[in-house]
Motif scaffolding. Sequence first.
Motif, PDB file in Angstrom:
ATOM      1  N   ASP A 105      27.286  29.232 -25.602  1.00 39.92           N
ATOM      2  CA  ASP A 105      27.574  30.400 -26.446  1.00 39.92           C
ATOM      3  C   ASP A 105      26.608  30.534 -27.613  1.00 39.92           C
ATOM      4  OD1 ASP A 105      29.769  30.957 -24.836  1.00 39.92           O
ATOM      5  OD2 ASP A 105      31.182  29.864 -26.116  1.00 39.92           O
ATOM      6  N   ALA A 106      25.766  29.545 -27.829  1.00 37.06           N
ATOM      7  CA  ALA A 106      24.848  29.572 -28.977  1.00 37.06           C
ATOM      8  C   ALA A 106      23.839  30.712 -28.836  1.00 37.06           C
ATOM      9  CB  ALA A 106      24.123  28.240 -29.096  1.00 37.06           C
ATOM     10  N   THR A 107      23.672  31.470 -29.901  1.00 34.26           N
ATOM     11  CA  THR A 107      22.700  32.573 -29.908  1.00 34.26           C
ATOM     12  C   THR A 107      21.551  32.310 -30.877  1.00 34.26           C
ATOM     13  OG1 THR A 107      24.050  33.753 -31.542  1.00 34.26           O
ATOM     14  CG2 THR A 107      24.404  34.305 -29.220  1.00 34.26           C
ATOM     15  N   SER A 108      21.550  31.142 -31.491  1.00 32.02           N
ATOM     16  CA  SER A 108      20.451  30.734 -32.365  1.00 32.02           C
ATOM     17  C   SER A 108      20.383  29.211 -32.339  1.00 32.02           C
ATOM     18  CB  SER A 108      20.672  31.235 -33.801  1.00 32.02           C
ATOM     19  OG  SER A 108      21.848  30.663 -34.355  1.00 32.02           O
ATOM     20  N   GLY A 109      19.278  28.667 -32.819  1.00 35.19           N
ATOM     21  CA  GLY A 109      19.115  27.215 -32.847  1.00 35.19           C
ATOM     22  C   GLY A 109      18.479  26.642 -31.601  1.00 35.19           C
ATOM     23  N   TYR A 154      19.623  20.661 -29.048  1.00 37.28           N
ATOM     24  CA  TYR A 154      19.992  21.282 -30.324  1.00 37.28           C
ATOM     25  C   TYR A 154      19.972  20.242 -31.445  1.00 37.28           C
ATOM     26  CZ  TYR A 154      22.665  24.339 -33.489  1.00 37.28           C
ATOM     27  OH  TYR A 154      23.082  25.124 -34.546  1.00 37.28           O
ATOM     28  N   PHE A 155      20.562  19.077 -31.172  1.00 37.22           N
ATOM     29  CA  PHE A 155      20.621  17.990 -32.157  1.00 37.22           C
ATOM     30  C   PHE A 155      19.215  17.509 -32.533  1.00 37.22           C
ATOM     31  CE2 PHE A 155      20.985  13.664 -33.632  1.00 37.22           C
ATOM     32  CZ  PHE A 155      22.147  13.645 -34.389  1.00 37.22           C
ATOM     33  N   SER A 156      18.329  17.465 -31.546  1.00 38.02           N
ATOM     34  CA  SER A 156      16.988  16.935 -31.803  1.00 38.02           C
ATOM     35  C   SER A 156      16.199  17.799 -32.779  1.00 38.02           C
ATOM     36  CB  SER A 156      16.213  16.794 -30.480  1.00 38.02           C
ATOM     37  OG  SER A 156      15.777  18.060 -30.003  1.00 38.02           O
ATOM     38  N   ASP A 157      16.577  19.059 -32.920  1.00 35.51           N
ATOM     39  CA  ASP A 157      15.935  19.946 -33.886  1.00 35.51           C
ATOM     40  C   ASP A 157      16.665  20.005 -35.225  1.00 35.51           C
ATOM     41  OD1 ASP A 157      13.634  20.799 -32.667  1.00 35.51           O
ATOM     42  OD2 ASP A 157      14.420  22.735 -32.016  1.00 35.51           O
ATOM     43  N   HIS A 158      18.009  19.905 -35.180  1.00 31.04           N
ATOM     44  CA  HIS A 158      18.802  20.228 -36.370  1.00 31.04           C
ATOM     45  C   HIS A 158      19.588  19.046 -36.948  1.00 31.04           C
ATOM     46  CE1 HIS A 158      17.784  24.319 -35.303  1.00 31.04           C
ATOM     47  NE2 HIS A 158      18.311  24.140 -34.119  1.00 31.04           N
ATOM     48  N   GLY A 159      19.648  17.930 -36.222  1.00 33.69           N
ATOM     49  CA  GLY A 159      20.371  16.765 -36.727  1.00 33.69           C
ATOM     50  C   GLY A 159      21.876  16.915 -36.691  1.00 33.69           C
ATOM     51  N   GLU A 160      22.358  17.923 -35.986  1.00 36.10           N
ATOM     52  CA  GLU A 160      23.791  18.141 -35.807  1.00 36.10           C
ATOM     53  C   GLU A 160      23.999  18.885 -34.497  1.00 36.10           C
ATOM     54  OE1 GLU A 160      25.035  20.490 -39.121  1.00 36.10           O
ATOM     55  OE2 GLU A 160      23.995  22.301 -38.430  1.00 36.10           O
ATOM     56  N   PHE A 161      25.233  18.829 -33.991  1.00 33.90           N
ATOM     57  CA  PHE A 161      25.545  19.514 -32.748  1.00 33.90           C
ATOM     58  C   PHE A 161      25.974  20.943 -33.024  1.00 33.90           C
ATOM     59  CE2 PHE A 161      26.596  14.994 -31.788  1.00 33.90           C
ATOM     60  CZ  PHE A 161      25.580  14.783 -30.874  1.00 33.90           C
ATOM     61  N   PHE A 162      25.803  21.792 -32.037  1.00 33.06           N
ATOM     62  CA  PHE A 162      26.324  23.145 -32.131  1.00 33.06           C
ATOM     63  C   PHE A 162      27.847  23.089 -32.105  1.00 33.06           C
ATOM     64  CE2 PHE A 162      27.850  27.031 -29.974  1.00 33.06           C
ATOM     65  CZ  PHE A 162      27.432  27.973 -30.908  1.00 33.06           C
ATOM     66  N   ASP A 163      28.477  23.803 -33.000  1.00 33.39           N
ATOM     67  CA  ASP A 163      29.938  23.804 -33.101  1.00 33.39           C
ATOM     68  C   ASP A 163      30.511  24.771 -32.075  1.00 33.39           C
ATOM     69  OD1 ASP A 163      32.550  23.508 -33.833  1.00 33.39           O
ATOM     70  OD2 ASP A 163      32.391  24.638 -35.697  1.00 33.39           O
ATOM     71  N   GLY A 164      30.816  24.245 -30.894  1.00 35.12           N
ATOM     72  CA  GLY A 164      31.335  25.068 -29.809  1.00 35.12           C
ATOM     73  C   GLY A 164      30.599  24.771 -28.520  1.00 35.12           C
TER      74      GLY A 164
END
Length: 265
Positions: A39-43, A25-35
């Motif tokens: 549970d992530a449904t996007s990203g 997730y970080f490698s695409d968005h430069g931040e971690f998923f919050d949670g």
Amino acid sequence: MTTSESMVYRVVPKCACSSIGQIMYFSDHGEFFDGDIHDATSGLHKWAIDDSQSLIADNVTTHRSYAFTCVRNPYTRILSSFFDKICGIQRNGRRYRGNLVPQIIQKYGIEVGGEDGKQEFDQIRSFRRFLLFARDTIRFRRPMDPDIHWSPVASHVSTFIANGGRYDHIFWTEKFNDGMQGVLDAVETPKPVDLAAIPRFNESEGHGPKRAHPVEDYFDDLSMHLVYEIYKKDFLLFGYDPQDPSNKMPVREIDLTEVHAKLGD
């Protein structure tokens, strides 16, 4: 699969999957998923998301992206499953899978540390009884089908191959930094990833009681026999030692050609 399609990961439960998902997730968005990344449904593209399935299938069958997975020693993995899923209270505040734990308590006579999972109990005796239950689910599919958290790693790894995928890399949880760095070195990511600065995301930590004894104390001769019966392919294909529960480290390299041949039937 990352949304940039830089890499494809076959998730294997109890094998650093939370950390790997967050790194992707970080490698695409430069931040971690919050949670919890589960549970992530996007990203991220996930097989459980309907709109992602055709994208993943097309990528995997054409081997367009770098594909990898991560494996773990069967002894420590089944122990972790016991303390997390059987003894622990899950993040929803309830026991795992509703009536699963009461059923095992009744049919196999295990203890789980009381209502909150924090009371003292005979961990070794209860774990060995749980191991019988896990064996029954995997070998005989009774009293229920096996759960993903204690199904053999080889079973998880094989579905990717059976559906047309081919792994570029399989690494060990026990040598996580080396293995994950190998993946990052092989791909180009939209955002740079400094693995040394990435925290570990152990989403199961704190769910259940602390392990009170060394790993090897939980496995007598019969328990070791059961573990080998259940996880023979995991030991043989991924280089772990079935004779020494105290040694979680692999004792030989993983042969990708052998893995594809043995699990591609």
